[in-house]
Design an enzyme around this catalytic site. Structure first.
Site, short mmCIF file in Angstrom:
data_model
loop_
_atom_site.label_atom_id
_atom_site.label_comp_id
_atom_site.label_asym_id
_atom_site.label_seq_id
_atom_site.Cartn_x
_atom_site.Cartn_y
_atom_site.Cartn_z
N CYS A 170 -63.40 13.94 -2.81
CA CYS A 170 -64.07 14.02 -4.11
C CYS A 170 -65.48 14.63 -3.97
O CYS A 170 -65.91 15.38 -4.83
CB CYS A 170 -64.23 12.63 -4.74
SG CYS A 170 -62.82 11.56 -4.56
N ASP A 171 -66.21 14.26 -2.92
CA ASP A 171 -67.66 14.53 -2.93
C ASP A 171 -68.20 15.46 -1.84
O ASP A 171 -69.35 15.89 -1.93
CB ASP A 171 -68.41 13.19 -2.86
CG ASP A 171 -68.13 12.33 -4.07
OD1 ASP A 171 -67.92 12.91 -5.15
OD2 ASP A 171 -68.09 11.10 -3.95
N CYS A 224 -65.33 8.74 -0.71
CA CYS A 224 -64.23 9.71 -0.85
C CYS A 224 -64.72 11.11 -0.51
O CYS A 224 -65.44 11.74 -1.29
CB CYS A 224 -63.70 9.67 -2.29
SG CYS A 224 -62.46 10.92 -2.61
#
Ligand SMILES: Cc1cc2nc3c(=O)[nH]c(=O)nc-3n(C[C@H](O)[C@H](O)[C@H](O)COP(=O)(O)OP(=O)(O)OC[C@H]3O[C@@H](n4cnc5c(N)ncnc54)[C@H](O)[C@@H]3O)c2cc1C
Length: 423
Positions: free
Chosen positions: A255-256, A252
């Site tokens: 997200c990261d 993701c």
């Protein structure tokens, strides 16, 4: 449930034995999802552990002192010391119970468990999954005054909430942040009146009886079920991948990617997701090496051209990862050149894998008819092979998986169900 202020922290928490403290905010969907779980657990554990709340926005000094940067955050204290695992985001009942149980003697946990009274809730329609497909079905059903519940193992929004920008959803002139689009979709459905049971464990589903058990103690009974569970990322299934998932390997970018400012990453894949997400990662990482098994990317031409024009991007076509390994603070990616068979090792800071998706159907015990790729077969009204069970969105067998096609499926299923329930 007691509400405290920063000034009470010493006396009400640190000197109060066993305490669980909830940092909450207003206008916070995960906080809303947590509230009923926290209340019901307070009834069960309240004699042994004190349940307290603190309003984060008004008590920023305490939040910052304790390193709380998101709402909700649950912190567990025993004898003035933090204990257990801090929980934040879409918090599951089972994770809270795990921490609470660890604070008590095993005999007491058994006693409390025996007091748990399972119960049944009845609805006209239960929707499993609250991505765009499920949310749209929930909206149409609610507007038809049909008693509907949406059940999700995560928070509402599905993949869209994790997509950095959506530029092909009609009605918006400029690209929309995915989390905003999914937030608006879920608030619209919630405002209409559909019920949400999110961040729950779906422990059992009986499609024939139309029963869904959540968190092991609530049985939801419905006249119709809509499956809208979408897809999950595929794994490469090479050594080191599972072990390093979340520790340098991510699925993701939204997200990261932010953790890779001024660092280098490898992106595995060459379809639309890989190419679009790699472009996003270049906003942070100084170098992105694309590793792809074929001799060209499969993504749409416009996305490819944009990526390939980016000076931060380097491409290794006809290569496949063979292993991942931690080497100090670096990640080693073992590569094979598929043309020559030559093996090499690339040192990088992190790896993102986007190699396709698989349908989330494990819950349904092999009872439903599938296509050759494991997706749920439906007719054009979204009916599956089991009477009264529908499937919508990415989990169903179809050619194109997009937000627009998921919401179209949700619309069709909801209108059909409305007609059936009205007859
Ligand atoms: C990286 C990426 C970028 C994308 N970008 C775009 C784009 O720009 N434009 C576009 O149109 N489409 C895009 N898509 C595709 C789009 O996101 C999907 O087509 C769409 O989200 C499908 O909606 P859905 O409701 O079927 O499933 P999902 O969005 O996958 O939602 C499924 C929901 O079901 C829940 N769930 C899963 N298993 C269970 C279970 N066992 N019990 C209960 N709940 C469960 C999940 O938590 C999730 O909330 C992208 C997809 C990805 C992966």
């Amino acid at each position: 449930m007691k509400e405290i202020e920063s000034a009470d922290f010493e006396s009400q928490v640190l000197q109060a034995g066993k305490v669980v403290l909830d940092f909450y905010s207003t206008e916070c969907p995960p906080c809303e999802a947590l509230a009923p779980k926290f209340d019901s657990l307070a009834e069960i554990y309240g004699k042994d552990i004190k349940f307290m709340k603190v309003y984060r926005q008004k008590n920023r000094d305490l939040a910052e002192k304790l390193g709380v940067f998101g709402s909700p955050t649950l912190i567990f204290f025993d004898g003035g010391k933090e204990t257990g695992i801090r929980l934040t985001g879409g918090i599951k009942r089972s994770d809270i119970m795990f921490n609470l149980n660890a604070m008590l003697a095993p005999e007491r946990v058994t006693e409390l468990k025996s007091n748990l009274k399972p119960f049944t809730s009845e609805y006209d329609v239960a929707i499993i999954g609250s991505g765009p497909g499920g949310l749209t079905a929930g909206l149409y059903l609610c507007q038809a005054r049909i008693n509907t519940v949406l059940i999700d193992t995560g928070l509402p929004g599905g993949h869209v909430s994790l997509t950095h920008q959506v530029s092909n959803y009609p009605g918006f002139i400029d690209p929309q942040p995915g989390y905003m689009l999914s937030h608006n979709m879920s608030e619209q459905t919630k405002k209409c009146g559909s019920e949400f049971k999110v961040a729950v464990d779906v422990t059992h589903v009986d499609l024939k009886k139309k029963e869904i058990v959540i968190d092991e103690y609530e049985t939801i009974q419905a006249k119709k079920i809509i499956i809208a569970t979408g897809t999950s990322p595929n794994y490469l299934n090479v050594p080191g991948e599972k072990e390093l998932k979340g520790k340098g390997i991510s699925y993701c970018a939204t997200c990261d990617a932010k953790y890779y400012g001024d660092k280098e990453v490898v992106v595995v894949g060459g379809g639309n997701s890989a190419v679009e997400e790699a472009e996003f990662i270049t906003k942070f990482a100084t170098k992105v090496t694309m590793v792809h098994q074929f001799d060209k990317f499969q993504a749409n031409k416009q996305a490819q051209e944009k990526l390939l024009a980016n000076p931060r991007v380097n491409v290794l076509l006809r290569h496949e990862p063979r292993y991942f390994e931690r080497k100090g603070d670096k990640m080693a990616v073992g590569l094979e050149n598929l043309n020559t068979g030559e093996k090499s090792e690339l040192l990088t800071d992190g790896v993102f894998i986007f190699v396709g998706l698989k349908p989330n159907i494990d819950l349904f015990g092999g009872l439903l008819e599938l296509d050759n790729w494991g997706y749920l077969k439906t007719d054009e009204d979204m009916r599956t092979s089991i009477d009264g069970v529908y499937a919508v969105g990415d989990v169903r067998s179809k050619k194109y998986r997009q937000i627009t096609t998921a919401i179209a499926d949700g619309t069709i299923a909801a209108i059909n169900i409305t007609r059936e329930l009205d007859n």
